[in-house]
Design an enzyme around this catalytic site. Structure first.
Site, PDB file in Angstrom:
ATOM      1  N   CYS A   7      32.864  -5.908 -30.423  1.00 35.38           N
ATOM      2  CA  CYS A   7      32.898  -7.353 -30.163  1.00 35.38           C
ATOM      3  C   CYS A   7      31.735  -7.721 -29.241  1.00 35.38           C
ATOM      4  O   CYS A   7      31.151  -6.856 -28.587  1.00 35.38           O
ATOM      5  CB  CYS A   7      34.240  -7.654 -29.492  1.00 35.38           C
ATOM      6  SG  CYS A   7      34.366  -9.242 -28.707  1.00 35.38           S
ATOM      7  N   THR A  25      31.853  -9.134 -26.459  1.00 37.41           N
ATOM      8  CA  THR A  25      32.200  -8.744 -25.089  1.00 37.41           C
ATOM      9  C   THR A  25      31.780  -7.303 -24.822  1.00 37.41           C
ATOM     10  O   THR A  25      31.287  -6.972 -23.740  1.00 37.41           O
ATOM     11  CB  THR A  25      33.729  -8.862 -24.874  1.00 37.41           C
ATOM     12  OG1 THR A  25      34.129 -10.170 -25.234  1.00 37.41           O
ATOM     13  CG2 THR A  25      34.115  -8.583 -23.436  1.00 37.41           C
ATOM     14  N   HIS A  76      28.223  -6.899 -23.749  1.00 31.56           N
ATOM     15  CA  HIS A  76      28.045  -7.132 -22.304  1.00 31.56           C
ATOM     16  C   HIS A  76      28.441  -5.874 -21.516  1.00 31.56           C
ATOM     17  O   HIS A  76      27.762  -5.477 -20.577  1.00 31.56           O
ATOM     18  CB  HIS A  76      28.905  -8.312 -21.835  1.00 31.56           C
ATOM     19  CG  HIS A  76      28.418  -9.646 -22.302  1.00 31.56           C
ATOM     20  ND1 HIS A  76      27.246 -10.205 -21.852  1.00 31.56           N
ATOM     21  CD2 HIS A  76      28.943 -10.537 -23.171  1.00 31.56           C
ATOM     22  CE1 HIS A  76      27.072 -11.391 -22.430  1.00 31.56           C
ATOM     23  NE2 HIS A  76      28.086 -11.611 -23.249  1.00 31.56           N
ATOM     24  N   CYS A 134      50.787 -11.830 -17.058  1.00 31.23           N
ATOM     25  CA  CYS A 134      51.742 -11.258 -16.103  1.00 31.23           C
ATOM     26  C   CYS A 134      53.170 -11.753 -16.311  1.00 31.23           C
ATOM     27  O   CYS A 134      54.123 -11.094 -15.911  1.00 31.23           O
ATOM     28  CB  CYS A 134      51.283 -11.533 -14.671  1.00 31.23           C
ATOM     29  SG  CYS A 134      51.519 -13.249 -14.155  1.00 31.23           S
ATOM     30  N   CYS A 167      53.123 -15.929 -13.222  1.00 38.87           N
ATOM     31  CA  CYS A 167      52.314 -16.932 -12.518  1.00 38.87           C
ATOM     32  C   CYS A 167      52.589 -18.336 -13.055  1.00 38.87           C
ATOM     33  O   CYS A 167      53.311 -18.526 -14.029  1.00 38.87           O
ATOM     34  CB  CYS A 167      50.824 -16.592 -12.644  1.00 38.87           C
ATOM     35  SG  CYS A 167      50.160 -16.924 -14.290  1.00 38.87           S
ATOM     36  N   CYS A 212      51.644 -18.744 -16.807  1.00 36.53           N
ATOM     37  CA  CYS A 212      52.591 -18.041 -17.688  1.00 36.53           C
ATOM     38  C   CYS A 212      53.911 -18.793 -17.750  1.00 36.53           C
ATOM     39  O   CYS A 212      54.482 -18.995 -18.823  1.00 36.53           O
ATOM     40  CB  CYS A 212      52.815 -16.617 -17.186  1.00 36.53           C
ATOM     41  SG  CYS A 212      51.444 -15.508 -17.559  1.00 36.53           S
ATOM     42  N   ARG A 261      21.635 -12.893 -40.924  1.00 37.50           N
ATOM     43  CA  ARG A 261      22.928 -13.535 -40.694  1.00 37.50           C
ATOM     44  C   ARG A 261      22.987 -14.905 -41.356  1.00 37.50           C
ATOM     45  O   ARG A 261      24.041 -15.314 -41.856  1.00 37.50           O
ATOM     46  CB  ARG A 261      23.170 -13.662 -39.187  1.00 37.50           C
ATOM     47  CG  ARG A 261      23.400 -12.310 -38.548  1.00 37.50           C
ATOM     48  CD  ARG A 261      23.625 -12.415 -37.075  1.00 37.50           C
ATOM     49  NE  ARG A 261      23.903 -11.095 -36.537  1.00 37.50           N
ATOM     50  CZ  ARG A 261      24.494 -10.863 -35.373  1.00 37.50           C
ATOM     51  NH1 ARG A 261      24.838 -11.864 -34.609  1.00 37.50           N
ATOM     52  NH2 ARG A 261      24.723  -9.633 -34.976  1.00 37.50           N
ATOM     53  N   GLY A 286      31.042 -19.749 -26.588  1.00 35.07           N
ATOM     54  CA  GLY A 286      30.147 -18.625 -26.344  1.00 35.07           C
ATOM     55  C   GLY A 286      30.209 -18.199 -24.882  1.00 35.07           C
ATOM     56  O   GLY A 286      30.294 -19.041 -23.999  1.00 35.07           O
TER      57      GLY A 286
HETATM   58 ZN    ZN Z   1      50.437 -14.919 -15.475  1.00 34.26          ZN
END
Ligand code: ZN
Length: 342
Positions: free
Chosen positions: A38, A40, A43, A94, A97, A100, A202, A265
């Protein structure tokens, strides 16, 4: 087991023997059958911290786009069996929080990501919290299963924007995400699909997948070209999927008044944008971060039904041991999507 490890700051990954991943009572151990590279991960390969973390938690195993077979389940896991074919969402929330608790787990304050702060799928085995696991249908190959996460990222902006029948959409960036977005836009009933990139290989694929207009940003003025093909008005919808300060600034210029701009992006460079354009054109802007459980299920359905062909973006399948070669190919612009097979 064999795994790819980020062992030190700077550029590079190593392939080495490591301990099997630890599995908690709520975790599922998966034998990885296919794992995708990916943006990411690029990076991470370069040693750049992205997303929520200020710095990389070295050492760690990258990789979050994967599919495989469940080989063990924790004692508190319910509804997932050994032998299930699965894939998983990347972000671990989590559950405690503010975000969430208010139904927006993708904005979790205590976010953890598979492949950064939880050892990832560039390995023979990965241990994943059961809350992230999705079963994949029998008509999906492991390679298609490894691309559900990528498709989910591509799909997310379409869940945020208001889609008008036969609207024009401009997609800036025809990497794996942009190429999938062209297919999604076609499946959703958009009108003219415009795609811009700097890589001719591409752009050719973009055209094959349904872009009516492709613009080589190295050779042509993207703003002028988009205005030319939209009667001078600009595109109804603009999706910035390149992750560059230039395309981010361009998005505001190529969007029509009261149009919608989705920025997704990820870039470590700051962008200078003309904020007066947002005001004077009354633009509707969305920051796109991650995706939801529903996005992931919708992506599975898009692949399973044949409405999106994720295989079309796969240019290379390589053994895990060739991970460095894979990143070389991507950085040279020779690969589109690479799948690693552990
Ligand atoms: Zn959370």
């Amino acid at each position: 087991m064999r795994a790819v490890v980020k062992t030190r700051p700077g550029v590079g990954f190593e392939v080495k023997d490591v301990e099997m991943p630890k599995k908690g009572p709520n975790d599922v151990l998966v034998r990885v059958r296919a794992t995708g590279i990916c943006g990411t991960d690029i990076h991470l390969y370069k040693g750049q911290a992205v997303g929520a973390l200020p710095e990389l938690p070295i050492p760690f195993t990258p990789g979050h786009e994967f599919s495989g077979d469940v080989v063990e389940v924790g004692e508190k896991v319910d509804g997932i069996e050994v032998g299930d074919r699965v894939s998983a969402e990347v972000v671990v929330s989590c559950g405690r929080c503010y975000y969430c608790k208010t139904g927006r787990a993708i904005l979790c304050e205590n976010i953890r990501e598979i492949g950064i702060d939880i050892d990832g799928s560039y390995a023979e085995y990965v241990s994943v919290p059961s809350q992230n696991i999705h079963n994949i249908p029998s008509n999906l190959s492991y390679e298609q299963g490894a691309l559900i996460d990528c498709l989910s990222s591509a799909l997310r902006p379409f869940e945020r924007i208001n889609i008008g029948i036969m609207d024009t959409v401009a997609i800036l960036g025809t990497g794996p995400i942009g190429l999938l977005q062209i297919q999604i836009a076609r499946a959703l009933g958009f009108g003219k699909i415009i795609a811009a990139d700097v890589n001719p290989r591409r752009l050719k694929l973009a055209e094959e997948l349904g872009a009516a207009v492709t613009i080589n940003a190295r050779e042509k003025n993207v703003v002028k070209e988009v205005l030319d093909v939209t009667d001078g008005l600009g595109s109804d919808v603009v999706i910035e999927s390149a992750g560059s300060p230039v395309t981010t600034a361009q998005s505001l210029h190529i969007c029509r008044k009261d149009g919608q701009v989705a920025l997704m992006g990820i870039t470590t460079e700051k962008s200078l944008i003309d904020s007066l354009l947002i005001v004077s054109k009354a633009l509707n802007m969305f920051g796109i971060w991650d995706y939801t459980w529903l996005t992931f299920e919708r992506s599975i359905a898009l692949i399973s039904s044949g409405k999106v062909d994720v295989n079309a973006i796969v240019s290379h399948k390589l053994p895990l041991e060739d991970v460095v070669k894979a990143f070389d190919l991507i950085q040279k612009g020779e690969a589109v999507k690479v799948i690693l097979i552990p």
